[in-house]
Design a protein around this motif. Structure first.
Motif, PDB file in Angstrom:
ATOM      1  N   PHE A  79     -33.853  31.610  -2.258  1.00 50.50           N
ATOM      2  CA  PHE A  79     -33.654  30.274  -2.814  1.00 50.50           C
ATOM      3  C   PHE A  79     -32.538  29.498  -2.132  1.00 50.50           C
ATOM      4  O   PHE A  79     -31.518  30.065  -1.737  1.00 50.50           O
ATOM      5  N   THR A  80     -32.744  28.189  -2.061  1.00 48.79           N
ATOM      6  CA  THR A  80     -31.661  27.278  -1.702  1.00 48.79           C
ATOM      7  C   THR A  80     -31.016  26.781  -2.998  1.00 48.79           C
ATOM      8  O   THR A  80     -31.577  26.937  -4.090  1.00 48.79           O
ATOM      9  N   GLU A  81     -29.847  26.164  -2.882  1.00 49.47           N
ATOM     10  CA  GLU A  81     -29.181  25.621  -4.064  1.00 49.47           C
ATOM     11  C   GLU A  81     -30.031  24.535  -4.716  1.00 49.47           C
ATOM     12  O   GLU A  81     -30.025  24.385  -5.942  1.00 49.47           O
ATOM     13  N   GLU A  82     -30.751  23.784  -3.919  1.00 52.63           N
ATOM     14  CA  GLU A  82     -31.613  22.732  -4.459  1.00 52.63           C
ATOM     15  C   GLU A  82     -32.767  23.333  -5.259  1.00 52.63           C
ATOM     16  O   GLU A  82     -33.121  22.831  -6.335  1.00 52.63           O
ATOM     17  N   GLN A  83     -33.334  24.416  -4.774  1.00 53.11           N
ATOM     18  CA  GLN A  83     -34.478  25.026  -5.459  1.00 53.11           C
ATOM     19  C   GLN A  83     -34.103  25.624  -6.811  1.00 53.11           C
ATOM     20  O   GLN A  83     -34.902  25.585  -7.748  1.00 53.11           O
ATOM     21  N   ILE A  84     -32.894  26.167  -6.936  1.00 46.60           N
ATOM     22  CA  ILE A  84     -32.525  26.803  -8.199  1.00 46.60           C
ATOM     23  C   ILE A  84     -32.045  25.806  -9.246  1.00 46.60           C
ATOM     24  O   ILE A  84     -31.784  26.174 -10.392  1.00 46.60           O
ATOM     25  N   ALA A  85     -31.969  24.545  -8.882  1.00 50.35           N
ATOM     26  CA  ALA A  85     -31.499  23.526  -9.819  1.00 50.35           C
ATOM     27  C   ALA A  85     -32.558  23.180 -10.859  1.00 50.35           C
ATOM     28  O   ALA A  85     -32.225  22.716 -11.958  1.00 50.35           O
ATOM     29  N   THR A  86     -33.829  23.386 -10.524  1.00 51.59           N
ATOM     30  CA  THR A  86     -34.910  23.063 -11.455  1.00 51.59           C
ATOM     31  C   THR A  86     -35.826  24.276 -11.614  1.00 51.59           C
ATOM     32  O   THR A  86     -36.038  25.047 -10.681  1.00 51.59           O
ATOM     33  N   LEU A  87     -36.391  24.395 -12.803  1.00 49.88           N
ATOM     34  CA  LEU A  87     -37.334  25.495 -13.032  1.00 49.88           C
ATOM     35  C   LEU A  87     -38.606  25.286 -12.219  1.00 49.88           C
ATOM     36  O   LEU A  87     -39.233  26.257 -11.768  1.00 49.88           O
ATOM     37  N   ASP A  88     -38.959  24.026 -11.993  1.00 51.48           N
ATOM     38  CA  ASP A  88     -40.111  23.744 -11.129  1.00 51.48           C
ATOM     39  C   ASP A  88     -39.891  24.347  -9.740  1.00 51.48           C
ATOM     40  O   ASP A  88     -40.789  24.988  -9.175  1.00 51.48           O
ATOM     41  N   GLY A  89     -38.693  24.129  -9.181  1.00 58.27           N
ATOM     42  CA  GLY A  89     -38.387  24.660  -7.854  1.00 58.27           C
ATOM     43  C   GLY A  89     -38.366  26.181  -7.829  1.00 58.27           C
ATOM     44  O   GLY A  89     -38.822  26.806  -6.854  1.00 58.27           O
ATOM     45  N   ILE A  90     -37.853  26.773  -8.872  1.00 52.71           N
ATOM     46  CA  ILE A  90     -37.784  28.240  -8.956  1.00 52.71           C
ATOM     47  C   ILE A  90     -39.183  28.835  -9.010  1.00 52.71           C
ATOM     48  O   ILE A  90     -39.494  29.794  -8.279  1.00 52.71           O
ATOM     49  N   LEU A  91     -40.029  28.282  -9.882  1.00 52.87           N
ATOM     50  CA  LEU A  91     -41.389  28.817 -10.037  1.00 52.87           C
ATOM     51  C   LEU A  91     -42.208  28.630  -8.760  1.00 52.87           C
ATOM     52  O   LEU A  91     -42.958  29.531  -8.356  1.00 52.87           O
ATOM     53  N   GLU A  92     -42.061  27.494  -8.118  1.00 53.88           N
ATOM     54  CA  GLU A  92     -42.796  27.226  -6.871  1.00 53.88           C
ATOM     55  C   GLU A  92     -42.389  28.216  -5.783  1.00 53.88           C
ATOM     56  O   GLU A  92     -43.242  28.762  -5.069  1.00 53.88           O
ATOM     57  N   THR A  93     -41.083  28.458  -5.678  1.00 53.55           N
ATOM     58  CA  THR A  93     -40.588  29.385  -4.652  1.00 53.55           C
ATOM     59  C   THR A  93     -41.009  30.811  -4.956  1.00 53.55           C
ATOM     60  O   THR A  93     -41.414  31.568  -4.043  1.00 53.55           O
ATOM     61  N   ALA A  94     -40.914  31.206  -6.205  1.00 53.07           N
ATOM     62  CA  ALA A  94     -41.313  32.558  -6.580  1.00 53.07           C
ATOM     63  C   ALA A  94     -42.795  32.792  -6.280  1.00 53.07           C
ATOM     64  O   ALA A  94     -43.171  33.807  -5.690  1.00 53.07           O
TER      65      ALA A  94
END
Length: 409
Positions: free
Chosen positions: A157-172
């Motif tokens: 993860f980047t810091e930007e991705q972990i800021a939102t649950l949308d970003g976390i789920l997409e990356t996972a």
């Protein structure tokens, strides 16, 4: 332990100088020092730490009294029940979870702390609030670490991705991995409702709850939260897992982010090493907005039995155990997050990813002040959301049923 006798004694002219009177007399006439017997209750895991603190206390004040202080194991979760079964036979000083404070104060087990201002100024406001009933401080803040936040593997993860649950789920999902959170526990499910304007809490009777989680108007409605949870559950990057299952996923590599607390910090750092990251909870999409996920918070407190035969010495020991120096020692020996402001701001704490994340999340947390009827209805509702609402039952009807259960008597 006779409370009335203790209070009568404190009204005598020498009371304000009690320790000085005792010490001066002993020094001048050679009589034996005052014998002070105290019992301390605490968690089994704290045995070594507490005994160290007690020994240091006895050494510091050995010229003022003949101490016999013993430590006894008493689980913090069951402290209230054990104490209220016999106040006069209970411990003089005891560790307990903050959600027991109201009951202990109402039962007369605790008296307001006399030097409250000094304690309040030295500790985090959230911990002071946890030790306060009706604007009076009844206990000494000990820790401020019973909450949850986001763990993540920096490799993904980047810091930007972990800021939102949308970003976390997409990356996972893109990496064939999972974000895990326990929706079988109402404690964690509060995250989705806590910052929406929908309310839940304890009524003035200290037993029943109020709840507006089924609200049908306002900026965010109950159905908006339910739909958001269904959207999250539908992601291939999401899994509802218990805390144990979350940790197993971290260890086997299937989980790369999740919600948990400081109790898993060591095990997660062993699994992820230098890639271990921890921050406040992310925002999530709800009703077309980004809503900051909330959390329940809690503290451990030290109480002084109002029926203690040695109330001044008991209070002195309670202050010693919760002092800045000993809260730092507690972090070093047990990894527990401090309530003391100076320790919380120290470099050691800032270098602890888990404690630092917990303090960051504290801005969006609420003390857990909830009656017993809260847990099962919320867990039932959230479990159905995690499964994707397989029955297809109307969401508003489910919200109404959950709310009715939470506020029931």
């Amino acid at each position: 332990m006779k409370k009335s006798i203790c209070r009568l004694f404190l009204c005598l002219p020498c009371a304000a100088l009690l320790f000085g009177c005792k010490t001066d007399k002993n020094a001048s006439d050679g009589s034996a020092p005052e014998k002070v017997e105290l019992v301390v209750w605490g968690a089994e895991e704290d045995t070594q730490l507490m005994n160290t603190m007690i020994q240091n206390f006895q050494n510091a004040y050995r010229d003022q009294a003949d101490f016999q202080i013993s430590f006894e194991v008493q689980g913090e979760a069951g402290c209230k029940d054990a104490l209220l079964s016999g106040l006069e036979e209970g411990a003089d000083i005891f560790t307990f979870a903050d959600d027991q404070l109201n009951a202990l104060a109402a039962a007369g087990a605790l008296d307001p702390i006399p030097n409250a201002e000094g304690i309040q100024n030295a500790n985090l406001s959230s911990a002071v609030d946890a030790a306060t009933v009706n604007n009076k401080l009844y206990a000494y803040p000990l820790t401020a670490d019973n909450g949850y936040f986001l763990y993540y593997n920096k490799q993904y993860f980047t810091e930007e991705q972990i800021a939102t649950l949308d970003g976390i789920l997409e990356t996972a999902a893109a990496n064939g991995r999972l974000f895990a959170m326990d929706w079988s526990s109402a404690w964690y499910v509060y995250s989705f409702f806590g910052n929406t304007g929908l309310k839940v809490g304890l009524n003035d009777d200290g037993i029943t709850n109020f709840c507006t989680w089924n609200q049908t108007d306002g900026d965010i409605r109950g159905i908006d939260v339910a739909q958001a949870m269904l959207q999250i559950a539908a992601s291939p990057g999401f899994a509802s897992r218990t805390d144990t299952e979350f940790l197993q996923g971290v260890q086997d590599g299937s989980v790369i982010a999740g919600v948990s607390g400081v109790w898993n910090a060591v095990a997660i750092e062993e699994a992820w090493g230098a890639d271990t990251g921890a921050v406040k909870l992310p925002t999530y999409t709800c009703g077309g907005k980004q809503i900051q996920m909330a959390s329940f918070s809690g503290c451990k407190l030290i109480g002084v039995n109002a029926y203690s035969s040695h109330p001044e010495w008991a209070a002195k020991l309670a202050e010693w155990i919760t002092s800045e120096e000993n809260q730092k020692l507690r972090f070093e020996m047990r990894g527990q997050g401090p309530a003391n402001k100076n320790v919380a701001d120290s470099a050691e704490i800032q270098q602890s990813p888990a404690i630092s994340a917990l303090l960051e999340q504290s801005e969006f947390s609420q003390l857990q002040r909830i009656g017993g009827k809260f847990w099962d209805p919320v867990s039932l509702f959230a479990g159905n959301m995690a499964a994707g609402n397989p029955s297809g039952e109307d969401l508003q009807r489910q919200l109404n049923q959950m709310t009715e259960g939470v506020v029931s008597r």
